[in-house]
Design a protein around this motif. Structure first.
Motif, PDB file in Angstrom:
ATOM      1  N   VAL A 200      16.646  27.780 122.707  1.00 47.21           N
ATOM      2  CA  VAL A 200      17.757  28.833 123.936  1.00 47.21           C
ATOM      3  C   VAL A 200      16.807  28.222 125.103  1.00 47.21           C
ATOM      4  CG1 VAL A 200      17.607  30.880 125.010  1.00 47.21           C
ATOM      5  CG2 VAL A 200      17.997  31.065 122.405  1.00 47.21           C
ATOM      6  N   ILE A 201      15.322  27.997 125.811  1.00 43.91           N
ATOM      7  CA  ILE A 201      15.123  27.338 126.990  1.00 43.91           C
ATOM      8  C   ILE A 201      15.334  26.705 127.158  1.00 43.91           C
ATOM      9  CG2 ILE A 201      12.930  29.179 127.344  1.00 43.91           C
ATOM     10  CD1 ILE A 201      11.282  27.026 126.624  1.00 43.91           C
ATOM     11  N   ALA A 350       9.182  32.531 133.160  1.00 45.96           N
ATOM     12  CA  ALA A 350       7.460  32.092 132.807  1.00 45.96           C
ATOM     13  C   ALA A 350       7.662  31.223 132.088  1.00 45.96           C
ATOM     14  CB  ALA A 350       6.871  33.701 132.510  1.00 45.96           C
ATOM     15  N   LEU A 351       8.985  31.790 130.836  1.00 46.61           N
ATOM     16  CA  LEU A 351       8.474  30.795 129.060  1.00 46.61           C
ATOM     17  C   LEU A 351       8.493  29.529 129.876  1.00 46.61           C
ATOM     18  CD1 LEU A 351       7.384  31.798 127.100  1.00 46.61           C
ATOM     19  CD2 LEU A 351      10.081  32.040 125.730  1.00 46.61           C
ATOM     20  N   THR A 352       9.911  29.311 130.738  1.00 45.11           N
ATOM     21  CA  THR A 352      10.052  28.170 131.055  1.00 45.11           C
ATOM     22  C   THR A 352       9.468  27.582 131.778  1.00 45.11           C
ATOM     23  OG1 THR A 352      12.632  28.766 131.523  1.00 45.11           O
ATOM     24  CG2 THR A 352      11.901  26.796 132.060  1.00 45.11           C
ATOM     25  N   GLU A 353       8.267  27.835 132.614  1.00 45.35           N
ATOM     26  CA  GLU A 353       7.632  27.511 133.432  1.00 45.35           C
ATOM     27  C   GLU A 353       6.307  26.846 133.039  1.00 45.35           C
ATOM     28  OE1 GLU A 353       6.660  28.776 137.290  1.00 45.35           O
ATOM     29  OE2 GLU A 353       5.307  27.260 137.864  1.00 45.35           O
ATOM     30  N   GLY A 354       5.991  27.877 131.647  1.00 53.47           N
ATOM     31  CA  GLY A 354       4.738  27.481 130.768  1.00 53.47           C
ATOM     32  C   GLY A 354       4.900  26.467 130.204  1.00 53.47           C
ATOM     33  N   ILE A 355       6.342  26.817 129.068  1.00 49.97           N
ATOM     34  CA  ILE A 355       6.191  25.196 128.158  1.00 49.97           C
ATOM     35  C   ILE A 355       6.348  24.033 129.368  1.00 49.97           C
ATOM     36  CG2 ILE A 355       7.765  24.301 126.524  1.00 49.97           C
ATOM     37  CD1 ILE A 355       6.644  26.543 125.830  1.00 49.97           C
ATOM     38  N   ALA A 356       7.478  24.066 130.396  1.00 52.65           N
ATOM     39  CA  ALA A 356       7.697  22.724 130.638  1.00 52.65           C
ATOM     40  C   ALA A 356       6.382  21.989 130.703  1.00 52.65           C
ATOM     41  CB  ALA A 356       8.569  23.010 132.007  1.00 52.65           C
ATOM     42  N   VAL A 357       5.356  23.086 131.636  1.00 55.46           N
ATOM     43  CA  VAL A 357       4.400  22.848 132.229  1.00 55.46           C
ATOM     44  C   VAL A 357       2.780  22.095 131.272  1.00 55.46           C
ATOM     45  CG1 VAL A 357       1.730  23.194 133.277  1.00 55.46           C
ATOM     46  CG2 VAL A 357       3.843  23.643 134.190  1.00 55.46           C
ATOM     47  N   GLY A 358       3.041  22.645 129.931  1.00 54.11           N
ATOM     48  CA  GLY A 358       2.151  22.704 128.600  1.00 54.11           C
ATOM     49  C   GLY A 358       2.502  21.095 128.022  1.00 54.11           C
ATOM     50  N   SER A 386       0.122  43.726 129.759  1.00 55.06           N
ATOM     51  CA  SER A 386       0.888  44.893 130.333  1.00 55.06           C
ATOM     52  C   SER A 386       0.437  45.561 130.165  1.00 55.06           C
ATOM     53  CB  SER A 386       2.034  45.068 129.787  1.00 55.06           C
ATOM     54  OG  SER A 386       1.984  45.435 128.587  1.00 55.06           O
ATOM     55  N   CYS A 387      -0.857  45.858 129.369  1.00 54.73           N
ATOM     56  CA  CYS A 387      -1.914  47.105 128.414  1.00 54.73           C
ATOM     57  C   CYS A 387      -3.016  47.205 129.327  1.00 54.73           C
ATOM     58  CB  CYS A 387      -2.126  47.519 127.293  1.00 54.73           C
ATOM     59  SG  CYS A 387      -0.741  47.438 126.517  1.00 54.73           S
ATOM     60  N   SER A 388      -3.550  45.925 130.342  1.00 60.25           N
ATOM     61  CA  SER A 388      -4.756  46.113 131.056  1.00 60.25           C
ATOM     62  C   SER A 388      -4.626  45.573 132.617  1.00 60.25           C
ATOM     63  CB  SER A 388      -5.781  45.214 130.680  1.00 60.25           C
ATOM     64  OG  SER A 388      -4.869  44.271 130.304  1.00 60.25           O
ATOM     65  N   SER A 389      -3.254  46.326 133.575  1.00 60.18           N
ATOM     66  CA  SER A 389      -3.352  46.486 134.604  1.00 60.18           C
ATOM     67  C   SER A 389      -2.373  44.646 135.016  1.00 60.18           C
ATOM     68  CB  SER A 389      -4.640  46.706 135.178  1.00 60.18           C
ATOM     69  OG  SER A 389      -4.325  47.965 135.033  1.00 60.18           O
ATOM     70  N   CYS A 390      -2.664  44.094 134.174  1.00 64.63           N
ATOM     71  CA  CYS A 390      -1.716  43.081 134.768  1.00 64.63           C
ATOM     72  C   CYS A 390      -0.048  42.401 134.552  1.00 64.63           C
ATOM     73  CB  CYS A 390      -2.541  41.957 133.964  1.00 64.63           C
ATOM     74  SG  CYS A 390      -3.806  41.996 133.403  1.00 64.63           S
ATOM     75  N   TYR A 391       0.504  41.864 135.369  1.00 64.62           N
ATOM     76  CA  TYR A 391       2.162  41.684 135.445  1.00 64.62           C
ATOM     77  C   TYR A 391       1.554  40.099 134.896  1.00 64.62           C
ATOM     78  CZ  TYR A 391       1.978  38.252 139.798  1.00 64.62           C
ATOM     79  OH  TYR A 391       1.448  38.069 140.768  1.00 64.62           O
ATOM     80  N   VAL A 392       3.427  39.908 135.138  1.00 63.73           N
ATOM     81  CA  VAL A 392       3.643  38.610 134.153  1.00 63.73           C
ATOM     82  C   VAL A 392       2.981  37.494 134.274  1.00 63.73           C
ATOM     83  CG1 VAL A 392       5.546  36.988 134.015  1.00 63.73           C
ATOM     84  CG2 VAL A 392       6.052  39.291 134.189  1.00 63.73           C
ATOM     85  N   THR A 393       2.593  36.836 133.546  1.00 65.24           N
ATOM     86  CA  THR A 393       1.740  35.110 134.553  1.00 65.24           C
ATOM     87  C   THR A 393       2.361  34.035 133.047  1.00 65.24           C
ATOM     88  OG1 THR A 393       0.051  35.759 132.434  1.00 65.24           O
ATOM     89  CG2 THR A 393      -0.333  36.287 135.108  1.00 65.24           C
ATOM     90  N   THR A 394       1.837  33.314 133.203  1.00 66.32           N
ATOM     91  CA  THR A 394       1.911  32.030 132.203  1.00 66.32           C
ATOM     92  C   THR A 394       1.054  30.730 133.286  1.00 66.32           C
ATOM     93  OG1 THR A 394       4.100  31.031 132.012  1.00 66.32           O
ATOM     94  CG2 THR A 394       4.090  30.999 134.721  1.00 66.32           C
TER      95      THR A 394
END
Lengths: 655, 655
Positions: A200-201, A350-358, A386-394
């Motif tokens: 899909v991405i 986030a997924l697109t960037e993370g996968i592309a970089v990887g 999300s359960c430990s005070s973090c927001y979206v990362t990649t």
């Protein structure tokens, strides 16, 4: 194994073939066109599903292994740490420590800055550089991915959430929604990976992303003008026109101290980046510049406390590790829809960037990353975050590039970085009290400038104009309309490109290259010459509902123009049309009707229609629709050459 | 003229070619792969636009003509009446009079019935059988199209308008909106024709339409249960579940007299239809049945006036011609959006049916209709109709079939029909006073039953499962959700089919057929055998963003499986991968990157990647992206055979 294992015993093809007598040009054997091996609908569905979801056959490595080995392989598959961990040694540790500390020097200022970009408390950015990298080092497959907050996802999250809830008036609710959005983003990403829907991405093509990232970078840069110029009253909208008018209308709020400090350090960091780009060996220069700027500017503000009272500073940051945030998840209520929508959009980006970089760094360093596994790792990382005070990362490009250049060997560099962030969180928080906000704006600007890849855009213009259109529309859509809509428009243009190619396919006339059985485009190959009494047409696309009417009209026009040429040049009468079906990769019921219609039209003009080299699925459909019967007798050949030879022999029978 | 006129002087191709020495298997000449002739971007854009909008080159007949001839041809082009009118004679007139009167006997009852289907006053249906056929006979190209109101467009107009305005409570506003919707429908249709955007309706594939028409027919039939059973209180919704519950819940309102009369005449008309289907010579039986039923039922109700008081009748119909309705057009106000939306949807449906019917009868009778011209004719017909109290009309299948079977020769049959309707409007209106509504319901039911084409649906299932899915979703969507949404879902599935084909293309391994230069799918042709040390792969689709990642993974898997097979069977080592690009009809920047990546991956495994027979546009993109350089030396061949021969010769050099 191998190609021969795909053979099925039953071939729908007789043995005997025809032969052209020697007097007519050579002993040329004519071969029958076979149907593909029969498969039940269920078998075909299974094969189709396995190609869609398991193209790389991930279970191949489990074949012929003992149960113990299978268990170990499965453990290593789901938790790659067991794979590289078993071969770890001191030399790798040393490289990882160096690279980990290097990216930590980048992560700490960037974390604080990007959290402000998302309208979140700065400390959340540091929390997000602690837990997610640890989770990723256990589950992730990339050796060089540097994990943490990224500019684009932070921007999008900030803008989408602020449309519903004001971060200034209702910060607690805003924070709750941010964590909830992160949870949904993670869940969505992990589902894509689990259901192997990674393709899909792929629809966010590189051309689309170039334009999108450039547009987002421009928007982020314009927003930093608030921090750089020291403006207090600023528009909450993101688009170019509101932002520029806000900047120009609030000129009385511009503060010269802020401007001097901001542009000064901005120049410093841009120069450092330029140096690193020119001489890759000096990568540490651009890696150290943000932290150096933070330290220097904090010192300046601390020493000139009294004089620099106008400059806004970060202020107090709480010490200590990530507090658990399970109780802050907003799972019911009127704002749930906003959280889910934000989660999905930031999740995809986030997924697109993370996968592309990887994938980029994997290709540069000769190893493979499994896209679906990476998606699950990133998804679980965000859900845990999300359960430990973090927001979206990649995985971020700048951080991964520094990581790679600094010599990282495994994901332990992420563990080292997380440890450095841990130390900062536990002991170094008071040091950031006097850090001016303007330096964060300068850090963000330096980071996003690199996202504007005009060289890639120029290359797109040179190679593929439609890709350039998608890039441009993506860019303009993000700048002037909104981020999700700009992305949707660009994906729409990319899909439109596919549809246009099917709706108006290339058709051409083929001619024979003397002395061979090769037939090529007459207008492209000088050596190709037309075959008298034949018109050989090739269609370069599947014959679907979208183009069947067009193809009927176009073929009629080819025939008409050929007959006019024959009349004008006194050439031999047209008797036979050969349709080269090599590039007709599929056909549907409308296509079958079109072929039927074309045959009738040709019969009315006393021309014979012959099909050459149809692919397997086309043969099947011709047979199931019972059109095949009418072509069986001298109407279906394995190649254009055989068709020409055999039909010519029929016109000039043996004496 | 002819294919040779497409040659451009400049070929990007050198003369000299390589030759394989005789000791290595034969004097085989290797040809260079040419770039296509150079064209500027503007030239390419012009060519692309002319293929999209003018595929049939409509101006060809104007070439080499005097100015007077050009003028006459242009007049005949825009007003086909001048074309067939000049050759008109008494024999044609006689056939047209017979067919015209025959379809009039069908038009009059159908007009009244379909108007009720659209919740309009019955007289509007007769008006719509008067003016539109006259306009069409001047502008239209089909000889057999019978023009007037149709069931599907009437149904859709009725349902979409009643969602906004109740026809019972506000009949004047409803009528205004109906005429306005007709105006917009006509304008939309004429624009599609004028801008030569006719290919847009090709996206409503035959599979989609089979399901859609069947679903609409079921809905129409269920709605007629109101009239047939004599129910007074009925749901205003269209979908199956509300209608069925309405029918079953209001059982106390069922009136036995209505039921007896209704089902009696229904049986009569269905029998007549069945007879005509079995013996086409008795076509007049089914044509005359509706009018006969109307006459008989009117007589019955008139004679049994007192006893049959419960049966609802049409009542008074005003005499006289179409009143002008320009003043009734609703061009501003809150309901304008509804009218525009209804106009566009009914316009598309009417156009699709009219064009499909026109093409069907043209194909049966050996002439051509120009799709774009027909669209303009139908569009102008509706625009004129909206100003003269008519609602959406088009060519109907039943009317055209009767027209054709009754021997119509030109569009004069439409003029004759319109004259018969004129006579009815002027003199015969009082005769319909006692016509019961139930007979109109029976007429509609008989007409739409024919739209349920289960044989076509079964054929779709046998030939193409995805087309059957589109058909089924169309059917279910219309039945259970709503008409526009059902259609949109079906078009979505058709487009998805195209995308799926590109996203997951077929790839296969090829082998050589002994004694020829033909390479075919190993798993399909028994005579094909693998070539030692070579792996020949073919990709059957363009290489786009949607499939570049998949293709990279899939090719790696092909190589891996081949190497495993070689190891297991002690065959000669794999040295070269040949990629047959004959069916790769296009490539974009993501595809170029994919080929680059594949080449690097092969180089790491010490395998050579070779491209065979790339199409013109792919060659251009390879050149513009500068990837071509790396393939120039022994990496690009005109055919797989030449590649195998030349590369083999390089491995075994002359002694």
């Amino acid at each position: 194994m191998g190609v021969n294992s795909n053979r099925v015993e039953h071939f729908a093809c007789p043995e005997s073939n025809l032969t052209i007598p020697a007097e007519l040009g050579g002993a040329m054997q004519i071969h029958d066109v076979c149907l593909p091996p029969e498969k039940t609908t269920l078998h075909k569905l299974k094969h189709r599903l396995s190609e869609i979801f398991f193209p790389d056959d991930p279970l191949y490595r489990f074949k012929n292994q003992t149960w113990l080995n299978k268990f170990i392989l499965a453990l290593q598959f789901f938790f790659p740490i067991f794979q590289w961990g078993s071969e770890y040694n001191v030399r790798l540790l040393r490289s990882d420590i160096i690279s980990g500390l290097t990216i930590a020097s980048l992560a700490i200022p960037q974390g604080i800055s990007y959290a402000k970009l998302a309208n979140l408390p700065p400390i959340v950015g540091l929390y997000s550089s602690f837990v997610p990298p640890l989770i990723y080092s256990i589950l992730g497959s990339s050796k060089h991915l540097g994990v943490g907050p990224v500019s684009i996802a932070s921007l999008v999250m900030g803008s989408m959430l602020s449309e519903a809830v004001s971060p200034n008036e209702d910060p607690i609710l805003y924070l709750k929604l941010a964590f909830t959005a992160t949870l949904f983003a993670g869940f969505f990403q992990a589902s894509l990976g689990f259901l192997r829907l990674g393709f899909v991405i792929d629809f966010l093509s590189k051309a689309t992303l170039v334009g999108f990232m450039a547009g987002a970078a421009v928007i982020v840069s314009l927003q930093q003008l608030k921090g750089l110029l020291g403006i207090v009253h600023f528009t909450s909208k993101m688009q170019m026109i509101p932002v520029m008018s806000s900047v120009l209308n609030q000129r009385d709020e511009w503060s010269w101290q802020t401007i001097v400090m901001g542009f000064g350090f901005l120049l410093f960091m841009l120069t450092a980046r330029h140096i690193s780009n020119r001489k890759p060996k000096l990568f540490w220069v651009s890696a150290a510049a943000p932290l150096t700027s933070v330290i220097l500017s904090t010192l300046v503000v601390f020493l000139l406390k009294s004089k620099a009272r106008g400059i806004p500073i970060i202020g107090h940051l709480p010490k200590g590790l990530n507090p658990p945030s399970l109780n802050m998840l907003y799972l019911s209520g009127p704002y749930l829809a906003v959280a889910i929508k934000t989660g999905i959009v930031t999740g995809i980006l986030a997924l697109t960037e993370g996968i592309a970089v990887g994938r980029t760094f994997a290709a540069l360093n000769n190893y493979q990353v499994d896209g679906n596994k990476e998606m699950m790792a990133i998804g679980l990382m965000n859900m845990a975050g999300s359960c430990s005070s973090c927001y979206v990362t990649t995985g971020s490009f700048s951080r991964s590039a520094v990581n790679c250049n600094a010599g990282a060997q495994t994901a332990v560099s992420n563990i080292v970085m997380a440890s450095a962030v841990l130390v900062t969180l536990l002991f170094l928080m008071p040091l950031f009290y006097y850090t001016p906000n303007v330096i964060l704006a300068a850090i963000i600007l330096t980071a996003v400038i690199g996202l504007i890849d005009y060289q890639a855009a120029y290359k797109l213009w040179k190679v593929d104009k439609l890709d350039f259109m998608a890039c441009l529309c993506s860019f303009l859509g993000v700048l002037f309309i909104s981020v999700p809509l700009g992305l949707a428009i660009a994906v729409g243009i990319s899909v439109f490109k596919i549809l246009l190619h099917v709706t108006r396919p290339n058709t051409m006339a083929l001619g024979n290259i003397q002395g061979t059985q090769i037939y090529q485009n007459l207008s492209r190959y000088r050596e190709a010459s037309r075959v008298p009494s034949f018109l050989i047409l090739a269609v370069e696309s599947p014959i679907y509902f979208a183009n069947s009417t067009y193809l009927q009209e176009r073929m009629l026009r080819w025939v008409r123009e050929e007959e006019e040429w024959i009349k004008a040049n006194n050439a031999s009468t047209l008797k036979c049309i050969i349709l080269d079906m090599t590039a007709v990769t599929a056909i549907d019921t409308s296509g079958i009707d079109a072929i039927c219609e074309i045959r009738k039209m040709m019969q009315k003009r006393t021309l014979k229609l012959v099909l050459a080299n149809p692919v397997g699925s086309v043969m099947e459909k011709l047979e199931q629709s019972q059109l095949l019967e009418s072509f069986r007798v001298n109407g279906l050949y394995l190649s254009v050459g055989e068709a020409v030879a055999h039909i010519s022999s029929l016109w000039y029978p043996q004496p």
